[in-house]
Design an enzyme around this catalytic site. Sequence first.
Site, PDB file in Angstrom:
ATOM      1  N   GLY B 198      -9.353  12.264 -58.065  1.00 46.00           N
ATOM      2  CA  GLY B 198     -10.568  12.559 -58.802  1.00 46.00           C
ATOM      3  C   GLY B 198     -10.741  14.032 -59.121  1.00 46.00           C
ATOM      4  O   GLY B 198      -9.755  14.767 -59.237  1.00 46.00           O
ATOM      5  N   LEU B 224      -8.065   4.932 -61.415  1.00 47.60           N
ATOM      6  CA  LEU B 224      -7.884   6.376 -61.571  1.00 47.60           C
ATOM      7  C   LEU B 224      -6.988   6.978 -60.483  1.00 47.60           C
ATOM      8  O   LEU B 224      -7.259   6.821 -59.296  1.00 47.60           O
ATOM      9  CB  LEU B 224      -9.256   7.070 -61.544  1.00 47.60           C
ATOM     10  CG  LEU B 224      -9.254   8.551 -61.938  1.00 47.60           C
ATOM     11  CD1 LEU B 224      -8.928   8.721 -63.407  1.00 47.60           C
ATOM     12  CD2 LEU B 224     -10.594   9.189 -61.611  1.00 47.60           C
ATOM     13  N   ASP B 225      -5.939   7.681 -60.895  1.00 47.65           N
ATOM     14  CA  ASP B 225      -5.030   8.384 -59.974  1.00 47.65           C
ATOM     15  C   ASP B 225      -4.351   7.441 -58.987  1.00 47.65           C
ATOM     16  O   ASP B 225      -3.972   7.835 -57.885  1.00 47.65           O
ATOM     17  CB  ASP B 225      -5.775   9.498 -59.202  1.00 47.65           C
ATOM     18  CG  ASP B 225      -6.362  10.536 -60.140  1.00 47.65           C
ATOM     19  OD1 ASP B 225      -5.811  10.707 -61.234  1.00 47.65           O
ATOM     20  OD2 ASP B 225      -7.369  11.153 -59.787  1.00 47.65           O
ATOM     21  N   GLU B 226      -4.227   6.176 -59.384  1.00 46.26           N
ATOM     22  CA  GLU B 226      -3.630   5.172 -58.487  1.00 46.26           C
ATOM     23  C   GLU B 226      -2.309   4.626 -59.040  1.00 46.26           C
ATOM     24  O   GLU B 226      -1.675   3.791 -58.403  1.00 46.26           O
ATOM     25  CB  GLU B 226      -4.605   3.993 -58.296  1.00 46.26           C
ATOM     26  CG  GLU B 226      -5.871   4.311 -57.555  1.00 46.26           C
ATOM     27  CD  GLU B 226      -5.694   4.287 -56.038  1.00 46.26           C
ATOM     28  OE1 GLU B 226      -4.541   4.198 -55.571  1.00 46.26           O
ATOM     29  OE2 GLU B 226      -6.717   4.365 -55.339  1.00 46.26           O
TER      30      GLU B 226
END
Lengths: 281, 281, 281, 281
Positions: B198, B224-226
Amino acid sequence: MTHYILTLQCADRPGIVRSLAQGIVHANGNIIESAQFSDPITGQFCMRVRFECPDNSSKLVRKTIVSELMQYAPALNLRQAHVPRRALIMVSKHSHCLVDLLYRREIGDLAIDLPVIVSNHTDLGPIAERHGVPFFHIPVTPDTKPAAETRLRQLVSEYEIDAIVLARYMQVLSEPFCNDYFGHIINIHHSFLPGFKGANPYLRAYERGVKMIGATAHFVTVALDEGPIIEQDVVRVSHGKTPEELVALGRDVERVVLARAVNLYAEDRLQIAGARTVIFD
Amino acid sequence: MTHYILTLQCADRPGIVRSLAQGIVHANGNIIESAQFSDPITGQFCMRVRFECPDNSSKLVRKTIVSELMQYAPALNLRQAHVPRRALIMVSKHSHCLVDLLYRREIGDLAIDLPVIVSNHTDLGPIAERHGVPFFHIPVTPDTKPAAETRLRQLVSEYEIDAIVLARYMQVLSEPFCNDYFGHIINIHHSFLPGFKGANPYLRAYERGVKMIGATAHFVTVALDEGPIIEQDVVRVSHGKTPEELVALGRDVERVVLARAVNLYAEDRLQIAGARTVIFD
Amino acid sequence: MTHYILTLQCADRPGIVRSLAQGIVHANGNIIESAQFSDPITGQFCMRVRFECPDNSSKLVRKTIVSELMQYAPALNLRQAHVPRRALIMVSKHSHCLVDLLYRREIGDLAIDLPVIVSNHTDLGPIAERHGVPFFHIPVTPDTKPAAETRLRQLVSEYEIDAIVLARYMQVLSEPFCNDYFGHIINIHHSFLPGFKGANPYLRAYERGVKMIGATAHFVTVALDEGPIIEQDVVRVSHGKTPEELVALGRDVERVVLARAVNLYAEDRLQIAGARTVIFD
Amino acid sequence: MTHYILTLQCADRPGIVRSLAQGIVHANGNIIESAQFSDPITGQFCMRVRFECPDNSSKLVRKTIVSELMQYAPALNLRQAHVPRRALIMVSKHSHCLVDLLYRREIGDLAIDLPVIVSNHTDLGPIAERHGVPFFHIPVTPDTKPAAETRLRQLVSEYEIDAIVLARYMQVLSEPFCNDYFGHIINIHHSFLPGFKGANPYLRAYERGVKMIGATAHFVTVALDEGPIIEQDVVRVSHGKTPEELVALGRDVERVVLARAVNLYAEDRLQIAGARTVIFD
């Protein structure tokens, strides 16, 4: 199913991979891991394959595969993966690499048997004893070196040794010995080669003011610290570190680099092509 | 001789390598580079082969090879190595990744074409102009996002784009967009994931007092960001560095990590297996 | 409040820190950062202090502090922190270090002014022009070297240069030049010194088969690639990388190592003690 | 001459360094090493000084110095450098950190005494015995935890322990225990925090597909894996490594990171400022 590790080297030509895959299929094998490299300097094709196969006779499997590859005249090695290779460790007075290798072997981190330890000093005998590994004290002077190496050759033969690991062994081996065991003697040098070849590398690193020190595992050849490099690593140091602190920091690098090199050898992930190594990791 | 890069993925079974090698031989090809991996989590077999072949018709070569592999129902991609893939770069206001990618492309360090740049701001337009790359300003608000993505899809189509590279693009792409281009959107996140997902990772790294900061290139997914991680690296920091200094140190890591990821994509060295990537380096 | 950076070197003796702290208190200063080192090889005491002080006359502040330190006969430098030092960049044909330094200066990552660029070739003139930095082409042949260095000295004087940064400048500077500017010429060498001194380090690294390549920023002395080392770093490489790929990987290391070295110089975090540097980071 | 290590922390104000230097001069001391840091988050001034002094009474030296610093109300610690601190090691079943710490102590790489080992299991008793260190088996269940911690407190007192080192101890200490020994309990966590807090970090790292794994030494606080970080390091991994191989690679990082943290503590190079540590290395 038996697992096999096959390594080969030959002059590079079209069709090798196909022939090898063909041979493995004929042996009812299934490829699990495969890596290859065509060396632009030597023109050698290098390959490592791990496969499983219902047949547990290495001899038969080898015959099946070789029959497909004959035309390439490869240097080919085939062995069952579950039978560990065997290394003889040579040490002098520094214990950190020896202790580390023995500990790794005990907890299952090192895929090689360590059935015997040789030293030109007696200092590390108790460590060998504590781990239940036979320890042979073979002192070396200029006069006794030939006899010492004869004894060493006997031990290599007697203990069915594949590799000789110089874990901070401070004597130089003779030219015939280096040549006869070429590709099977691994040394750890306590510098980032080709910097600081020879004696006292940490002191020289200190005096030169380098900002990183390192260690190098390499195959031993007649030319001192010039053999094919297997693995290297470094650690950052500052101007404030004393030579003794460099030695201490270096120990951590040495033992890790040597252990990696020995494991590469243990799993046949290591080939020599000219003056360089090919690593199938 | 034409050089081809072939990548394939299928359920793992015996014989795939043999069939592929057979197909390449039938196409009169010679394997130059080959790497494979059987993923234990997904059971997928992944392979990348580079070979040369006198035939310069991709269609015919493909047909010859596929006919041998049909039984494995592979997801197979074949392309001529000398035709670079094409990436659209998206940026916001930070220039370091963009400048780095453009510079690498100019000196021949990046094996991908960069025909178009898109930004939700106008700040970096002059950099695009200086390098002679078309620059499209597509502002994004919650209301205009659908229209913005429609425009983006047009550009992807018009410029025949393979990959979208988010070079510090600060907007979140919609779920349909992420899904439609899955495996072809690469983001650089300015932390060592999964730490500091994040916003504001450097400030949070500072407050947490970590001793190393990092950057992560990953495929973009809806979460997100995964998405699957492609490449990561870190740099050592001390308590004395301010958040601004962390940002500056991080820039060096970000640009290198992103460039490596883009090059892996450019050379088809990158496959997705489940939640992870397989890197054939 | 004006920020000052003070550096000093003198023979080590008790009381220096006290006297210096005393001097700073007399100048109504408050120490913000302080670091010191007693070099065991040279017996030199090295110190760097950053302090703030209401007085904005360097001359007066210096006088107050020096009066306390006189007995130690220190080599002492005092300057106001907000006035950046000034570096002249020298290049030949490789652009990566130049482009990187200019970019860092533009985004505020480099704490030094770059008012002028000199090259023995014209190739990189357009880059200088694009960034609005005066570019001087000073060709060098064995015959013209003295004249070339005279011109260089003029530029150093005219542009009030503190440091000369050899950003892949491929000419050797003369002995008088090296001596006159000792401690103020920073070179980036494309190897991990002391390995691969001299020409073509990447090719020699490739042929030697090292597993890591590196770069070294050092002060220039008459003895080629032998000056005090400022900063080094390395990157892991494999047998599969070509010499050209080593060059490309090395570029990333070179530009980061040089930028770090220049920033250390820019902030007076760098002292020479004998053959080594002391880094106050 | 007796060597002293002095550490202090207080609210940052002008004049502290001067007063301290004054105090050391009054004690006829000579500063050998000195480092300081003003923490911008907490406003704390942190300092570490090593000095030599003819007086071997810590009490008198302390009194002389403190009299100069009284106005700053510092938290001040002074001790003679040649008297090692003492650490109690706690382990469960993993031996690698224990074996490493004991080995380092034996060869003089660890500047701290290790007079006693505690475990909630009996497995590692033989290792303690082999090194001649008293070993106490204190099993822990939810019911017996209070009694177990009472026994632990007794050992800490009996053996005059400074630090408790959790060398892969798999039990959580109670809130009162964490609070009472705050700043003196060091844990090694087998991930690069803040990623993968809690259990099974290597398995989760494997499933997430990270390209580097790491380890973190930190002070223990009530919030699990949230205490101030002392030291971290990472090692590169590939998709091909199994979870077991990550565990093995991680061991090398864990033992080095923990040893570094323990040595920082041993030499008083470690201070806590808010949620972060200040390292004077």
